[in-house]
Design a protein around this motif. Structure first.
Motif, PDB file in Angstrom:
ATOM      1  N   LEU A 104       0.835  -1.208   0.000  1.00  0.00           N
ATOM      2  CA  LEU A 104       0.000   0.000   0.000  1.00  0.00           C
ATOM      3  C   LEU A 104       0.864   1.249   0.000  1.00  0.00           C
ATOM      4  O   LEU A 104       0.598   2.217  -0.715  1.00  0.00           O
ATOM      5  N   VAL A 105       1.924   1.190   0.810  1.00  0.00           N
ATOM      6  CA  VAL A 105       2.828   2.340   0.887  1.00  0.00           C
ATOM      7  C   VAL A 105       3.560   2.507  -0.442  1.00  0.00           C
ATOM      8  O   VAL A 105       3.643   3.613  -0.995  1.00  0.00           O
ATOM      9  N   ALA A 106       4.045   1.389  -0.984  1.00  0.00           N
ATOM     10  CA  ALA A 106       4.824   1.435  -2.217  1.00  0.00           C
ATOM     11  C   ALA A 106       4.006   2.022  -3.364  1.00  0.00           C
ATOM     12  O   ALA A 106       4.502   2.822  -4.154  1.00  0.00           O
ATOM     13  N   PHE A 107       2.734   1.615  -3.460  1.00  0.00           N
ATOM     14  CA  PHE A 107       1.896   2.093  -4.557  1.00  0.00           C
ATOM     15  C   PHE A 107       1.141   3.364  -4.191  1.00  0.00           C
ATOM     16  O   PHE A 107       0.345   3.870  -4.971  1.00  0.00           O
ATOM     17  N   GLN A 108       1.365   3.838  -2.973  1.00  0.00           N
ATOM     18  CA  GLN A 108       0.680   5.030  -2.481  1.00  0.00           C
ATOM     19  C   GLN A 108      -0.826   4.911  -2.692  1.00  0.00           C
ATOM     20  O   GLN A 108      -1.473   5.782  -3.246  1.00  0.00           O
ATOM     21  N   HIS A 109      -1.326   3.757  -2.251  1.00  0.00           N
ATOM     22  CA  HIS A 109      -2.722   3.434  -2.461  1.00  0.00           C
ATOM     23  C   HIS A 109      -3.525   3.806  -1.216  1.00  0.00           C
ATOM     24  O   HIS A 109      -3.202   3.362  -0.108  1.00  0.00           O
ATOM     25  N   GLY A 110      -4.535   4.607  -1.383  1.00  0.00           N
ATOM     26  CA  GLY A 110      -5.320   5.033  -0.238  1.00  0.00           C
ATOM     27  C   GLY A 110      -6.297   3.956   0.211  1.00  0.00           C
ATOM     28  O   GLY A 110      -6.819   3.197  -0.601  1.00  0.00           O
ATOM     29  N   ILE A 111      -6.527   3.848   1.479  1.00  0.00           N
ATOM     30  CA  ILE A 111      -7.461   2.846   1.994  1.00  0.00           C
ATOM     31  C   ILE A 111      -8.759   3.522   2.420  1.00  0.00           C
ATOM     32  O   ILE A 111      -8.816   4.738   2.590  1.00  0.00           O
ATOM     33  N   ASP A 112      -9.799   2.714   2.596  1.00  0.00           N
ATOM     34  CA  ASP A 112     -11.088   3.236   3.024  1.00  0.00           C
ATOM     35  C   ASP A 112     -11.139   3.233   4.545  1.00  0.00           C
ATOM     36  O   ASP A 112     -11.237   2.183   5.178  1.00  0.00           O
ATOM     37  N   VAL A 113     -11.056   4.396   5.129  1.00  0.00           N
ATOM     38  CA  VAL A 113     -10.949   4.491   6.591  1.00  0.00           C
ATOM     39  C   VAL A 113     -12.226   3.979   7.269  1.00  0.00           C
ATOM     40  O   VAL A 113     -12.180   3.334   8.304  1.00  0.00           O
ATOM     41  N   GLY A 114     -13.373   4.243   6.636  1.00  0.00           N
ATOM     42  CA  GLY A 114     -14.637   3.799   7.224  1.00  0.00           C
ATOM     43  C   GLY A 114     -14.671   2.274   7.331  1.00  0.00           C
ATOM     44  O   GLY A 114     -15.010   1.715   8.382  1.00  0.00           O
ATOM     45  N   PHE A 115     -14.266   1.612   6.257  1.00  0.00           N
ATOM     46  CA  PHE A 115     -14.289   0.152   6.265  1.00  0.00           C
ATOM     47  C   PHE A 115     -13.172  -0.454   7.110  1.00  0.00           C
ATOM     48  O   PHE A 115     -13.265  -1.595   7.541  1.00  0.00           O
ATOM     49  N   LEU A 116     -12.126   0.333   7.324  1.00  0.00           N
ATOM     50  CA  LEU A 116     -11.017  -0.147   8.150  1.00  0.00           C
ATOM     51  C   LEU A 116     -11.523  -0.517   9.544  1.00  0.00           C
ATOM     52  O   LEU A 116     -11.006  -1.429  10.194  1.00  0.00           O
ATOM     53  N   ALA A 117     -12.582   0.203   9.968  1.00  0.00           N
ATOM     54  CA  ALA A 117     -13.152  -0.080  11.285  1.00  0.00           C
ATOM     55  C   ALA A 117     -13.760  -1.471  11.330  1.00  0.00           C
ATOM     56  O   ALA A 117     -13.879  -2.084  12.394  1.00  0.00           O
TER      57      ALA A 117
END
Lengths: 307, 504
Positions: free
Chosen positions: A151-164
């Motif tokens: 994720l860091v390498a590709f600078q890919h953003g994650i879904d914070v809402g679903f992270l929960a």
């Protein structure tokens, strides 16, 4: 040369009852009391697996990396499925699968593999399949670092809402694996085919789970047969996998690399939909776990003789 | 105090038939026809074992004794009934059973300790003691994988961990048979120590000697039924008698005449009935103990010759039997045991008919007491053919006043210091004490007793500088030295110094 150990006072030692009917609650208490043993078993499990190997723990990372490379080559390069950042998509689901595919067969064989212990020492034997769950969880978090690195390498953003939802998904995954593991470990002592059957079933199960292909690719065809699309979630691993994919891949559809078409990946639904199915799986897993533990108790009485 | 172990109507059923249909295919093939055979390993066994008791569970192979032990240990569950145990328990079923070959000794100690119910803190606290008890060899290899351990080291470490949990209840299953002689002795010593400390010990064995030696109670199991429970001597007798009465000791082969071979099926749920004794191919018909003065008195005196005649009767020709006797002290210790094989007398093939083997003991070196005899005939493979246990042997009387069981010929010679002017044979122990020599071996012989000497608790201390010495038979040495007044200063002894150390 004598063991000069201070003895505890002998006032009213607690009575332990060995009988065919032990209450579930008592058993859970016994397992809880043996948590240090469980931790030691997990450590043993990990230690023994990589003892005398030069790379040690690296092996547990090489396995998913290999999967990643192969699937990437097959699906992205040769079959050109056109999903951008396919490794991230794949790994989000594969994490869950690797856990299941490591824990379930391991737990199934655990009582058999530790027959020397089972025959000679009294301890809550559920510890054996559970230690596989623990070891699997350690691997799971190790492999998680590969995903995070990606994720860091590709600078890919994650879904914070679903992270929960991810912690709940992990818990569901653990309970499901434990339920199956405890059940199969006991059954395998009496029906040795269980181990082989599990291997076979896992192979089918993997392709029945939307990991290498997107959920929507199958679900979109279902309404045409008069089947509601969410029925795909009848596979208990699917709701867990889709939560991971939603959280880490963070798209419900993607623009294909040809720049024109959009490929639907995940159902375009809110967090509540995912939560509902996740909770359903969790509750179902808890029920199976309770049944498994009861069955385990019933069968355990003769483990030492059947091994 | 409640009993340490309560065994309440415990029954255990095994399904034998299922065992052979382990795989699914076999199950499917035999579906509907799998009449699983039931086997009751234990039937309503009921025992209360008090705290501090050492009980032996006797039984032949398959009697259910090991199953009972496993149920007490919590490894197996009873089909019916329950077992209540009070206190921390350690089961010595197989030493080092929980060891993983790929882990080091240290890791295995921790693992095994946790399996036995210790906490990590407890283990850390006891670790050094555990390793020390296991011995030098193990402690130097404690960080090596146990797959590189010798079987002896393996067992020593296993035992060490098992006893380190300081169990209130110790369950032992014939593990003492493993390991070298020295280690077996160490195990036994540990068990006896536990016994003295008032712990409860359950001992499973088919060896009657060990039961006689360490148990204060014994129960006998036969085909899952408890057939005796009481004093070891009584239980052992029942064990033997029952075994022979029902013919199970000779189940193997060749002990009974063919025509008697009728196996009776015991109906389900019923106790096996004692069968009528079958005729053995070879049996002991009569045993006579005799001595030279048979007509004048019943007892013998130490040093007199005696003989034991074992008469046998063979129904069929019997090849190379072994006839043996054992002599037991009044408290059940085997004083001597031997047989035609150990005595290098081949008996050859016995023709049908009667005969006798006569054991001559040229001189019976025993003191006052009643000595029991055990007589047995084995075949050449060691299988017991016939046996008589704890029959009356010899009644020994005695002329002198020595005590013990062995009639030793002990002489006493007193060699005082010729230069000594002290009156001999008058010192009382009290005087001895107050005028004892100093403990310092380097002090000159004429050193006068000082305050330090008065405090010295040993009457004849370490006055190695003295010139006389006492040569006596062992047991009376200390007394003789004191009576002889050697302690006046000059007369002292090499022997007495050694004895003093022992007396501490």
């Amino acid at each position: 040369m004598t063991l000069s150990l201070d003895r505890e006072p002998r006032a009213d030692p607690p009575a332990r009852v060995t009988t065919a009917n032990v209450k579930l609650r008592q058993r859970v208490g016994e397992i809880w009391a043996a948590r240090e043993l469980l931790a030691a078993m997990v450590r043993k499990e990990l230690k023994v697996k990589y003892k005398n190997s030069a790379l040690g723990f690296v092996w547990s990372l090489l396995n998913p990396v290999m999967y990643l490379v192969i699937f990437y080559l097959v699906f992205s390069v040769f079959l050109k499925n056109g999903i951008p950042l396919f490794p991230i998509w794949l790994l989000s689901g594969l994490l869950v699968w690797n856990f299941m595919s490591m824990v379930v067969p391991g737990a199934t064989g655990s009582v058999l593999a530790n027959s020397a212990l089972v025959k000679k020492i009294a301890f809550p034997r559920e510890i054996l399949p559970l230690s596989n769950v623990g070891a699997g969880l350690v691997h799971f978090f190790l492999q998680m670092t590969v995903l995070l690195a990606g994720l860091v390498a590709f600078q890919h953003g994650i879904d914070v809402g679903f992270l929960a939802l991810v912690p709940l998904a992990v818990v569901t995954m653990v309970v499901l694996a434990a339920a199956l593991g405890v059940l199969l470990a006991a059954v395998n002592v009496y029906v040795r085919d269980a181990g082989h059957l599990v291997e076979l079933a896992l192979l089918a199960w993997f392709w029945l789970t939307p990991i290498a292909y997107p959920f929507r690719q199958v679900s979109d065809t279902l309404p045409g047969h008069g089947i509601p699309f969410w029925l795909l979630n009848i596979n208990p691993v699917t709701p867990i996998v889709t939560v991971f994919q939603r959280a880490f891949y963070n798209r419900t559809s993607v623009l294909l690399s040809n720049g024109k078409d959009r490929l639907p990946l995940l159902p375009d639904v809110g967090i509540r939909w995912h939560l509902t199915f996740l909770l359903a799986v969790l509750i179902g897993s808890i029920v199976v776990l309770v049944v498994s533990m009861r069955l385990f108790r019933r069968l355990e009485g003769n483990f030492a003789e059947a091994l | 105090m409640p009993p340490a172990i309560e065994i309440k109507r415990v029954s255990k059923k095994f399904d034998l038939g299922k065992e052979s249909f382990d795989s699914l295919k076999e199950r499917l093939v035999h579906f509907g026809r799998t009449k699983s055979e039931e086997f009751w390993a234990l039937r309503e066994v009921e025992l209360d074992i008090a705290q501090g008791e050492t009980i032996g569970l006797l039984g032949h192979n398959g009697s259910g004794k090991s199953t009972l032990l496993k149920i007490i240990a919590g490894i197996l569950q009873p089909t019916y009934g329950e077992v209540v145990t009070r206190g921390r328990m350690s089961a010595l079923l197989e030493l080092g059973a929980g060891f993983h070959p790929d882990l080091t000794g240290r890791e295995n100690v921790e693992m095994n300790g946790l399996l036995l119910g210790l906490s990590r803190r407890d283990i850390a606290k006891r670790f050094d003691d555990i390793v020390e008890f296991a011995g030098e060899q193990v402690s130097s290899a404690i960080d090596r994988q146990v797959k590189f351990y010798s079987s002896g080291m393996f067992v020593r470490l296993g035992f060490s961990v098992a006893v380190s949990i300081e169990p209130e209840i110790l369950l032992v299953d014939e593990v003492l048979a493993v390991g070298d002689e020295a280690f077996a002795q160490k195990c036994l010593a540990k068990i006896k120590q536990f016994q003295r400390e008032g712990r409860t010990i359950v001992f499973v064995t088919h060896g009657v000697d060990i039961v006689r030696e360490i148990c204060d109670r014994a129960a006998v199991l036969d085909h899952g039924l408890q057939i005796a429970d009481g004093k070891p001597a009584d239980a052992i007798r029942t064990f033997r008698e029952h075994l022979f009465a029902t013919g199970r000791a000779g189940e193997a082969q060749g002990i009974y005449l063919e025509e008697d071979e009728v196996e009776e099926e015991v109906p389900e749920g019923e106790a096996p009935r004692p069968r009528k004794p079958r005729r053995k191919v070879l049996r002991i018909t009569e045993v006579t103990c005799s001595h030279a003065h048979q007509d004048e008195r019943q007892h013998v005196y130490p040093g007199e010759p005696v003989q034991v005649e074992v008469r046998y009767s063979a129904e069929v020709p019997f090849d190379d039997p072994i006839i043996g006797i054992g002599l037991f002290s009044p408290n059940g210790v085997r004083i001597w045991g031997g047989n035609s094989q150990t005595l290098d007398v081949a008996l050859g093939t016995l023709a049908p008919g009667e005969g006798a083997a006569r054991f001559r003991i040229d001189s019976l070196p025993l003191l006052d007491g009643h000595y029991a005899l055990q007589v047995g005939i084995n075949d050449r493979d060691g299988q017991v053919i016939d046996w008589i246990d704890s029959m009356d042997g010899f009644e020994v009387g005695q002329h002198d006043k020595s005590v013990g069981i062995v009639a030793l010929h002990v002489g006493l010679e007193h060699l005082p210091d010729p230069a000594s002017t002290s009156p001999q044979g008058v010192a009382t122990p009290e005087e001895t004490k107050s005028t004892g020599p100093t403990a310092d071996p380097s002090s000159p012989p004429e050193a006068t007793p000082g305050p330090a000497a008065t405090a010295e608790p040993e009457p004849v201390g370490a006055s190695a500088a003295g010139q006389g010495h006492v040569a006596v038979g062992d047991a009376e040495a200390r007394e003789a030295v004191v009576d002889g007044g050697v302690a006046k200063g000059e007369g002292a002894a090499v022997g007495s110094a050694r004895l003093d150390r022992r007396a501490q």
